[in-house]
Design an enzyme around this catalytic site. Structure first.
Site, PDB file in Angstrom:
ATOM      1  N   HIS A   9      -3.047   7.161   3.291  1.00 58.91           N
ATOM      2  CA  HIS A   9      -3.497   5.898   2.708  1.00 58.91           C
ATOM      3  C   HIS A   9      -4.857   5.567   3.320  1.00 58.91           C
ATOM      4  CE1 HIS A   9      -3.974   1.860   1.525  1.00 58.91           C
ATOM      5  NE2 HIS A   9      -3.591   1.318   2.671  1.00 58.91           N
TER       6      HIS A   9
ATOM      7  N   CYS B 167       0.814  -1.222   0.000  1.00 56.56           N
ATOM      8  CA  CYS B 167       0.000   0.000   0.000  1.00 56.56           C
ATOM      9  C   CYS B 167       0.847   1.270   0.000  1.00 56.56           C
ATOM     10  CB  CYS B 167      -0.934   0.019   1.204  1.00 56.56           C
ATOM     11  SG  CYS B 167      -1.999  -1.411   1.303  1.00 56.56           S
TER      12      CYS B 167
ATOM     13  N   ASN C 196     -10.285   0.272   0.714  1.00 56.84           N
ATOM     14  CA  ASN C 196      -8.829   0.327   0.649  1.00 56.84           C
ATOM     15  C   ASN C 196      -8.369  -0.195  -0.720  1.00 56.84           C
ATOM     16  OD1 ASN C 196      -6.090  -0.104   0.849  1.00 56.84           O
ATOM     17  ND2 ASN C 196      -6.161  -1.151   2.827  1.00 56.84           N
TER      18      ASN C 196
END
Ligand code: UT7
Length: 341
Positions: free
Chosen positions: A268, A121, A298
């Site tokens: 994030h 990520c 996500n």
């Protein structure tokens, strides 16, 4: 000299899967997902759509935006690229060929090098710094595309409510250019500071155990379910709050600024509660953080460039704004960028 983001793009699959949709197939509720994560929906790629397809769409959007800004035609811009760097955990193929090369070919970026990076990520944060360094070390290099793309729907165990509710698919891309503007200080532009960190002792907290060189598939293996992402949610949560607070504090300290100097933090988008907890610890008002997790969940390496594109296209970024990205992910990796828009 500065490394400036001159255009952005994104690609999000049209198929939206709401929490209610998920609750029809696994033991969960819209209320649980919203209250524990802030997620309301996720977008899932149609079968046949892979990482390179979403990446190509986001990259083309970025080039079209730059073309509209008077930087030449999209074709000329593609040919002017020196590098395409793609952060992803879900490449089209396992290891070879790099997905960035598929994008390079379809984009017509015939003068560009192309590679994938595996920083989960945190891939976009890593990719931006690596691409900037690549441009800086050679005077003849000028432009690069930094893409973050993930198709996590392909590696999620849809029967595991602990992970299935969290992830979505998408891609975000930025076109960066080396310019004569000053990199920092008054009138400064572009990427001014980056921190990249890793803590491999947490490697097992987010892991796909099957299919790599540690546990390769062998002829005759029967696979009950495809390789999927295993996660220790509590371990990642604790790490994430510490990582976000640490990176925000360090970026401010190293740059000699306060949070008041930062126009927006683009974190994030893993879990709204993680961001809120970090903000609370540091006394940062919630509205300083940009969150779009409710719509996309996500999207891993794509979450920050998608957010950047959304803000940019909505006209919410002003020239001279100081932006901070901050993120974490499998590895474990973490880091952040300070960017003058
Ligand atoms: O990009 C990085 C990727 N990963 C992350 O950022 C994840 C970080 N971790 C997290 O965000 C959180 O740990 C989760 C959202 C994954 C879990 O939230 P939590 O508040 O830590 O929940 P929990 O695991 O402590 O579970 C609480 C309860 C449990 O039930 P019992 O044992 O109390 O009866 C779980 O079984 O909630 C249950 N539960 C669910 N219930 C409904 C877990 N998942 C679900 C679900 N729906 N989807």
């Amino acid at each position: 000299m500065a490394i400036e983001i001159i255009a952005t793009g994104r690609a999000v699959p049209p198929n939206k899967v709401t929490n209610e949709d998920l609750a029809e197939r696994i033991d969960t509720t819209d209320e649980w997902i919203r209250s524990h994560t802030g997620i309301g929906a996720r977008h899932v790629a149609a079968s046949g759509i892979a990482c390179s397809d979403l990446s190509l769409e986001a990259a083309r959007e970025a080039l079209n935006a730059a073309a509209q800004g008077g930087k030449g035609s999209p074709e000329e811009l593609a040919q002017s690229l020196d590098l395409i760097i793609l952060g992803t955990t879900t490449p089209d193929y396992l290891g070879v060929p790099p997905t960035a090369c598929l994008v390079q070919d379809k984009l017509g970026a015939k003068n560009a090098g192309a590679l994938d990076i595996a920083a989960a990520c945190t891939g976009f944060i890593y990719g931006l710094e690596l691409a900037a360094a690549f441009l800086m070390v050679n005077k003849d290099r000028k432009r690069a595309l930094v893409i973050g793309t993930d198709v996590l729907s392909r590696i999620v165990n849809w029967d595991d409510r602990g992970t299935a509710v969290l992830f979505g698919d998408g891609s975000g891309a930025v076109l960066i250019e080396k310019t004569d503007a000053p990199a920092g200080g008054p009138g400064g532009r572009g990427l001014v500071r980056t921190i990249l960190k890793a803590d491999g002792s947490g490697a097992e907290s987010l892991i796909i155990r099957q299919g790599g060189s540690r546990n390769p598939f062998k002829a005759g293996d029967v696979v009950a379910i495809p390789p999927y992402l295993e996660m220790n949610g509590h371990a990642v949560y604790t790490f994430a709050v510490k990582a976000l607070t640490g990176i925000i504090e360090r970026l401010l300290k190293e740059e000699g600024i306060t949070i008041g100097d930062v126009a927006r933090i683009i974190p994030h988008q893993a879990n709204a509660r993680i961001v809120q907890a970090a903000g609370k610890r540091l006394g940062i008002p919630e509205d300083k953080f940009f969150l779009n997790i409710e719509e996309y969940a996500n999207t891993s390496a794509a979450s920050i460039p998608i957010a950047l594109d959304e803000l940019n296209r909505a006209g919410k970024l002003k020239k001279g704004d100081l932006l901070m990205t901050v993120g974490f992910g499998g590895g474990l990796t973490y880091g952040g960028n300070l960017i003058i828009w």
